[in-house]
Design a protein around this motif. Structure first.
Motif, PDB file in Angstrom:
ATOM      1  N   MET A   1       0.832  -1.234   0.084  1.00 31.85           N
ATOM      2  CA  MET A   1      -0.022   0.074   0.009  1.00 31.85           C
ATOM      3  C   MET A   1       0.798   1.090  -0.065  1.00 31.85           C
ATOM      4  O   MET A   1       1.881   1.322   0.565  1.00 31.85           O
ATOM      5  N   ASP A   2       0.391   2.145  -0.773  1.00 32.25           N
ATOM      6  CA  ASP A   2       1.278   3.327  -0.933  1.00 32.25           C
ATOM      7  C   ASP A   2       1.223   4.214   0.388  1.00 32.25           C
ATOM      8  O   ASP A   2       0.148   4.357   1.198  1.00 32.25           O
ATOM      9  N   GLU A   3       2.266   4.874   0.772  1.00 30.32           N
ATOM     10  CA  GLU A   3       2.115   5.782   2.050  1.00 30.32           C
ATOM     11  C   GLU A   3       1.543   7.082   1.572  1.00 30.32           C
ATOM     12  O   GLU A   3       1.400   7.434   0.263  1.00 30.32           O
ATOM     13  N   VAL A   4       0.777   7.509   2.684  1.00 31.21           N
ATOM     14  CA  VAL A   4       0.294   8.768   2.560  1.00 31.21           C
ATOM     15  C   VAL A   4       1.195   9.915   2.786  1.00 31.21           C
ATOM     16  O   VAL A   4       1.701   9.961   4.091  1.00 31.21           O
ATOM     17  N   ALA A   5       1.421  10.760   1.972  1.00 33.34           N
ATOM     18  CA  ALA A   5       2.234  11.964   2.277  1.00 33.34           C
ATOM     19  C   ALA A   5       1.444  13.385   2.292  1.00 33.34           C
ATOM     20  O   ALA A   5       0.611  13.570   1.331  1.00 33.34           O
ATOM     21  N   VAL A   6       1.981  14.119   3.251  1.00 32.49           N
ATOM     22  CA  VAL A   6       1.383  15.648   3.324  1.00 32.49           C
ATOM     23  C   VAL A   6       1.989  16.438   2.507  1.00 32.49           C
ATOM     24  O   VAL A   6       3.383  16.864   2.921  1.00 32.49           O
ATOM     25  N   VAL A   7       1.597  16.793   1.458  1.00 30.87           N
ATOM     26  CA  VAL A   7       2.194  18.009   0.511  1.00 30.87           C
ATOM     27  C   VAL A   7       2.212  19.385   1.178  1.00 30.87           C
ATOM     28  O   VAL A   7       3.313  19.817   1.088  1.00 30.87           O
ATOM     29  N   VAL A   8       1.068  19.729   1.581  1.00 29.05           N
ATOM     30  CA  VAL A   8       1.134  21.030   2.173  1.00 29.05           C
ATOM     31  C   VAL A   8      -0.005  20.903   3.007  1.00 29.05           C
ATOM     32  O   VAL A   8      -1.484  20.455   2.744  1.00 29.05           O
ATOM     33  N   ALA A   9      -0.229  21.654   4.374  1.00 34.03           N
ATOM     34  CA  ALA A   9      -1.340  21.640   5.158  1.00 34.03           C
ATOM     35  C   ALA A   9      -1.428  23.004   5.978  1.00 34.03           C
ATOM     36  O   ALA A   9      -0.199  23.166   6.641  1.00 34.03           O
TER      37      ALA A   9
ATOM     38  N   GLY B   1       0.464   7.768  -3.598  1.00 37.21           N
ATOM     39  CA  GLY B   1       0.953   7.136  -5.052  1.00 37.21           C
ATOM     40  C   GLY B   1       0.825   8.268  -6.252  1.00 37.21           C
ATOM     41  O   GLY B   1       1.401   9.206  -5.730  1.00 37.21           O
ATOM     42  N   ASP B   2       0.256   7.942  -7.094  1.00 33.98           N
ATOM     43  CA  ASP B   2       0.009   9.011  -8.383  1.00 33.98           C
ATOM     44  C   ASP B   2      -1.345   9.750  -7.914  1.00 33.98           C
ATOM     45  O   ASP B   2      -1.532  10.390  -9.063  1.00 33.98           O
ATOM     46  N   VAL B   3      -2.104   9.729  -6.893  1.00 31.51           N
ATOM     47  CA  VAL B   3      -3.022  10.687  -6.672  1.00 31.51           C
ATOM     48  C   VAL B   3      -3.189  11.561  -5.690  1.00 31.51           C
ATOM     49  O   VAL B   3      -2.383  11.539  -4.429  1.00 31.51           O
ATOM     50  N   PHE B   4      -3.423  12.801  -5.966  1.00 24.98           N
ATOM     51  CA  PHE B   4      -3.405  14.137  -4.959  1.00 24.98           C
ATOM     52  C   PHE B   4      -4.702  14.187  -4.648  1.00 24.98           C
ATOM     53  O   PHE B   4      -5.603  14.425  -5.464  1.00 24.98           O
ATOM     54  N   LEU B   5      -5.084  14.509  -3.501  1.00 27.73           N
ATOM     55  CA  LEU B   5      -6.104  14.814  -2.723  1.00 27.73           C
ATOM     56  C   LEU B   5      -6.166  15.952  -2.124  1.00 27.73           C
ATOM     57  O   LEU B   5      -5.333  16.250  -1.213  1.00 27.73           O
ATOM     58  N   LYS B   6      -7.176  17.140  -2.434  1.00 28.66           N
ATOM     59  CA  LYS B   6      -7.011  18.349  -1.965  1.00 28.66           C
ATOM     60  C   LYS B   6      -8.411  18.683  -1.471  1.00 28.66           C
ATOM     61  O   LYS B   6      -9.603  18.302  -1.892  1.00 28.66           O
ATOM     62  N   VAL B   7      -8.056  19.189  -0.287  1.00 33.71           N
ATOM     63  CA  VAL B   7      -9.343  19.346   0.568  1.00 33.71           C
ATOM     64  C   VAL B   7      -9.197  21.068   0.979  1.00 33.71           C
ATOM     65  O   VAL B   7      -8.268  21.332   1.607  1.00 33.71           O
TER      66      VAL B   7
ATOM     67  N   TRP C   1     -11.869  12.715  -9.598  1.00 38.18           N
ATOM     68  CA  TRP C   1     -13.137  12.726  -9.009  1.00 38.18           C
ATOM     69  C   TRP C   1     -13.196  14.286  -8.259  1.00 38.18           C
ATOM     70  O   TRP C   1     -12.323  14.514  -7.950  1.00 38.18           O
ATOM     71  N   HIS C   2     -14.565  14.735  -8.144  1.00 37.77           N
ATOM     72  CA  HIS C   2     -14.588  16.074  -7.395  1.00 37.77           C
ATOM     73  C   HIS C   2     -15.942  15.821  -6.754  1.00 37.77           C
ATOM     74  O   HIS C   2     -16.972  15.987  -7.180  1.00 37.77           O
ATOM     75  N   ARG C   3     -15.943  15.720  -5.398  1.00 40.38           N
ATOM     76  CA  ARG C   3     -16.800  15.779  -4.375  1.00 40.38           C
ATOM     77  C   ARG C   3     -16.598  16.833  -3.266  1.00 40.38           C
ATOM     78  O   ARG C   3     -16.023  16.339  -2.611  1.00 40.38           O
ATOM     79  N   PRO C   4     -17.054  17.841  -3.353  1.00 43.81           N
ATOM     80  CA  PRO C   4     -16.928  19.117  -2.498  1.00 43.81           C
ATOM     81  C   PRO C   4     -17.004  18.817  -1.015  1.00 43.81           C
ATOM     82  O   PRO C   4     -17.830  18.010  -0.821  1.00 43.81           O
ATOM     83  N   PRO C   5     -15.777  18.911  -0.314  1.00 46.35           N
ATOM     84  CA  PRO C   5     -14.843  19.864  -0.376  1.00 46.35           C
ATOM     85  C   PRO C   5     -13.575  18.988  -1.110  1.00 46.35           C
ATOM     86  O   PRO C   5     -12.596  19.876  -0.742  1.00 46.35           O
TER      87      PRO C   5
ATOM     88  N   ALA D   1      -9.825  15.042  -6.226  1.00 41.36           N
ATOM     89  CA  ALA D   1      -8.889  14.223  -6.539  1.00 41.36           C
ATOM     90  C   ALA D   1      -8.148  14.437  -7.930  1.00 41.36           C
ATOM     91  O   ALA D   1      -9.065  14.348  -8.959  1.00 41.36           O
ATOM     92  N   ILE D   2      -6.918  14.375  -8.076  1.00 40.43           N
ATOM     93  CA  ILE D   2      -6.316  14.592  -9.408  1.00 40.43           C
ATOM     94  C   ILE D   2      -5.039  13.640  -9.587  1.00 40.43           C
ATOM     95  O   ILE D   2      -4.414  13.358  -8.348  1.00 40.43           O
ATOM     96  N   ALA D   3      -4.920  13.370 -10.721  1.00 39.02           N
ATOM     97  CA  ALA D   3      -3.555  12.574 -11.102  1.00 39.02           C
ATOM     98  C   ALA D   3      -2.119  13.316 -11.141  1.00 39.02           C
ATOM     99  O   ALA D   3      -2.227  14.487 -11.524  1.00 39.02           O
ATOM    100  N   ALA D   4      -1.254  12.741 -10.622  1.00 42.27           N
ATOM    101  CA  ALA D   4      -0.003  13.199 -10.833  1.00 42.27           C
ATOM    102  C   ALA D   4       0.338  13.622 -12.215  1.00 42.27           C
ATOM    103  O   ALA D   4       0.174  12.946 -13.019  1.00 42.27           O
ATOM    104  N   VAL D   5       1.067  14.524 -12.480  1.00 38.41           N
ATOM    105  CA  VAL D   5       1.652  15.005 -13.773  1.00 38.41           C
ATOM    106  C   VAL D   5       2.919  14.173 -13.933  1.00 38.41           C
ATOM    107  O   VAL D   5       3.886  14.204 -13.119  1.00 38.41           O
ATOM    108  N   PRO D   6       3.346  13.927 -15.205  1.00 41.23           N
ATOM    109  CA  PRO D   6       4.905  13.601 -15.282  1.00 41.23           C
ATOM    110  C   PRO D   6       5.818  14.691 -15.213  1.00 41.23           C
ATOM    111  O   PRO D   6       5.338  15.864 -15.202  1.00 41.23           O
TER     112      PRO D   6
END
Length: 248
Positions: free
Chosen positions: A1-9, A19-25, A51-55, A58-63
């Protein structure tokens, strides 16, 4: 299972990577709504929306890799910077997004308020604040609005060699001043301005770009401090303001 990394908070929003998914809240759902609409309109590579379910969004990572980071030298090639300039030109020549941008009067009022706060808190010498306030005046002129990204930081532009592979974080996109995008992309990296403009082409006003360097650094300082960031870190906003003193 991929680890969850906090990009910004911080108190306004959080971004996680799995993994290759960014979740923005985001506490303000309009930010994600603007981001989704802007990416659909922008004529440059953007992330895939999963997908987009406010708030949440989810977007895919770009290369590729980011063009650089504030406070660190950019290792991207001159060709990569020129490619970024060409991508920004395509954006600026696209039809305007159908929502309003910031008014000049609001920008001027924010600058006055933030300079007053900086002086009251004495976080920088008063002569540095006042000199940069004078320089910033050149940005406070009527502009012909174009489609701008609105937060075109180095970390938001991804490249692979001499190709732009993705531009992320579109929540500030709106009609606005083209020179603002060029300034944010080169903030703290003024030595790469020539490379950027080689790809962007004619029409850039270097004096206005420099004015936006000062204006952005002045108005961002309080927000950065209050949200746990350090504008006085090497190469960051306060160094940008101090560097302007050498231009006198």
């Amino acid at each position: 299972m991929d680890e969850v990394a906090v990009v910004v908070a911080h108190r306004q929003r959080a971004t996680l990577r799995v993994g290759d998914v960014f979740l923005k809240v985001d506490g303000d759902p309009s930010h994600a709504e603007t981001e989704v609409r802007a990416m659909a309109l922008a004529p440059v590579p953007t992330p895939e929306i999963l997908w987009h379910r406010p708030p949440a969004l989810a977007i895919a990572a770009v290369p590729g890799t980011a063009l650089g980071r504030l406070g660190e030298p950019s290792v991207a090639s001159s060709a990569a910077w020129a490619a970024a300039g060409a991508a920004v030109r395509r954006l600026h020549e696209a039809p305007l997004p159908p929502w309003p941008g910031r008014r000049l009067d609001d920008v001027a009022a924010e600058l006055d308020a933030e300079c007053a706060w900086l002086l009251a808190q004495a976080v920088l010498p008063s002569d540095v604040i006042r000199r940069n306030r004078e320089i910033a005046e050149a940005a406070l002129r009527p502009w012909e609005p174009v489609f701008i990204h609105g937060d075109l930081q180095l970390t938001h532009v991804f490249v692979d060699g001499a190709e732009v592979t993705g531009v992320i974080d579109w929540s500030e996109a709106a009609p606005g001043d083209a020179m603002f995008d060029l300034a944010i992309l080169t903030l703290g990296h003024e030595e790469r301005l020539d490379d950027l403009l080689a790809g962007y082409g004619p029409g850039a006003d270097r004096d206005v770009i420099r004015a936006w360097w000062s204006l952005r650094s002045l108005v961002a300082a309080r927000w950065l401090i209050e949200h746990g960031f350090d504008p006085d870190a090497p190469g960051c906003e306060f160094d940008v303001l101090r560097a302007r003193m050498q231009d006198t």
